[in-house]
Design an enzyme around this catalytic site. Structure first.
Site, mmCIF file in Angstrom:
data_model
loop_
_atom_site.group_PDB
_atom_site.id
_atom_site.type_symbol
_atom_site.label_atom_id
_atom_site.label_comp_id
_atom_site.label_asym_id
_atom_site.label_seq_id
_atom_site.Cartn_x
_atom_site.Cartn_y
_atom_site.Cartn_z
ATOM 1 N N MET F 1 45.790 39.151 104.037
ATOM 2 C CA MET F 1 44.593 38.332 103.870
ATOM 3 C C MET F 1 43.322 39.142 103.973
ATOM 4 S SD MET F 1 46.444 36.109 106.447
ATOM 5 C CE MET F 1 47.865 35.143 105.985
ATOM 6 N N PRO F 2 43.292 40.290 103.345
ATOM 7 C CA PRO F 2 42.091 41.115 103.536
ATOM 8 C C PRO F 2 40.876 40.494 102.850
ATOM 9 C CG PRO F 2 43.921 42.405 102.640
ATOM 10 C CD PRO F 2 44.288 40.962 102.519
ATOM 11 N N TYR F 3 39.718 40.870 103.401
ATOM 12 C CA TYR F 3 38.439 40.520 102.790
ATOM 13 C C TYR F 3 37.650 41.817 102.646
ATOM 14 C CZ TYR F 3 33.624 38.986 102.394
ATOM 15 O OH TYR F 3 32.333 38.820 101.962
#
Lengths: 74, 74, 74, 74, 74, 74
Positions: F1-3
C-alpha cells in the site's frame, strides 16, 4: 493559518534547537506576511539517515564517505 | 482514490481510536464525494510534543503552562 | 492541534462538498480524540488526473478504460 | 531539484532495500526528466500498520484477515 | 539536507515575500543546526481559501465573518 | 500500500513523462519490496519556480544566474 513542516535527518537535534526552529519560523511568517502566530503550526520530522537519500545515496553512506561536491555542515 | 494524512501529537491515542479515525474519514469521503473505500488510503502520523509547535512554542511547554487563549481539549 | 491533509483528484468537488469535508473531519477528531476544533487545521489538495496514478497508470487513463478490479465510485 | 517522499508500512524493509529505492527513484527522475541526482532528495517514511488504513480498516487487521479483493504482495 | 514545506492560504503573497520566506528559513536552519544552504530545499504551497479549514470552517467564510477568538492578521 | 509523492518544478513535464514517472516508481516498489501495484498510489506535484528554493534562492533566479556548484540538468 500557516502550516510548516521541517524535515531534518535524525542526528541529534536538541529540544532547545527544535524550540528555536519553531520560534524562528513562526516569527518569520509574522515578519514577512503578518501571519498570526496563534494559528501558525510547525511540525518537525526527524528522519533516520538510512531513510534519507541525496544523489541516489543514503545519508548514512554519505556521512562515511562525503563526496567533494557536498560541503561540510549539511 | 483519496489519500488522507492525519497528524496528531503523540499523547496516547489508542489502537482503537486510530481505527475509528481511519474508519470515520473513509466513510466521510464516501458520504460526501462518493469515493470508493477500497482506494481510500489513510496515514496517521503521531508527532512528539517537542516537535510540534503552535504560537511559536513547543506543545511540551504549552501543556505545562497552557495559555488562556488555548482552550482545554486541544 | 491536529493537521489533516486530504488529497483528491480534481474532478469537480464543489465548494459545499469541500466545506462538508472540513466540517466532518474536524468533528471526527473532536469525537474520537477530544481535539479542539479551534486548533484543527484541514487542507484539501485537488490533484490533476494526469498527476495521480494507481496501479502504475494515470487516473486520466483509468477513467477512459476502468479496469474490472476498480469499482465505480472511486 | 526533485523531492520524493515514499511512504510504506513498517514491515521489515532492510537498509539495502531502502538504498535500492533511493537509487532507483533518483535514476528514474534522471532518465525521464533529466533531473540532476545531486539535487534529488528522497525521504522514506515507515508507518506502523496500526496507523495505515485502506478500505477503512487498519493494515494490522487486513494482514490477519486479508480480503479477497486485496491481492497478496501488497 | 533539510526539506521545508510552507503552506499558506493563497491571498496575494508576492514573489518578493516568497523569496524572503525561502531566504529566511534557509538562514534559520543554518543558524540553529548548521545546515548547509546548498542542500536546503524549501517548497511553498499556496492553498485556495475554500480548501483550507480551521475550527471546521473554510477560511473563505472566516474572512467574511471573523470569529472573536481569531485575531486579525492570521 | 505504498504512497509516493513526487515534487518537481513546473517547467513543462509532459503528460507522457508524468505517465513514465508513475509507471516507473510503481514498478520499482514492486521490484524492490514486492508491493502490489493495485494499492500503490503516486501523486505528482508541480511547483512554480517562484515557490521552490534551494540555497536560499528561488529557482526562478537560479535559472537566470545558475551558480557554478549547481550542474546543468537539475
Amino acid at each position: 493559518m500557516p502550516y510548516v513542516n521541517i524535515k531534518i535527518t535524525r542526528e541529534g537535534a536538541s529540544t532547545e534547537q527544535k524550540r528555536q526552529l519553531i520560534e524562528g519560523v513562526t516569527q518569520l511568517l509574522n515578519d514577512v506576511l503578518g501571519k498570526n502566530p496563534r494559528t501558525t503550526c510547525v511540525v518537525i520530522d526527524e528522519v533516520d539517515t538510512d531513510n534519507w537519500g541525496i544523489a541516489g545515496v543514503p545519508v548514512t553512506e554519505l556521512r562515511k564517505h562525503p563526496p567533494s561536491w557536498l560541503e561540510s555542515g549539511d
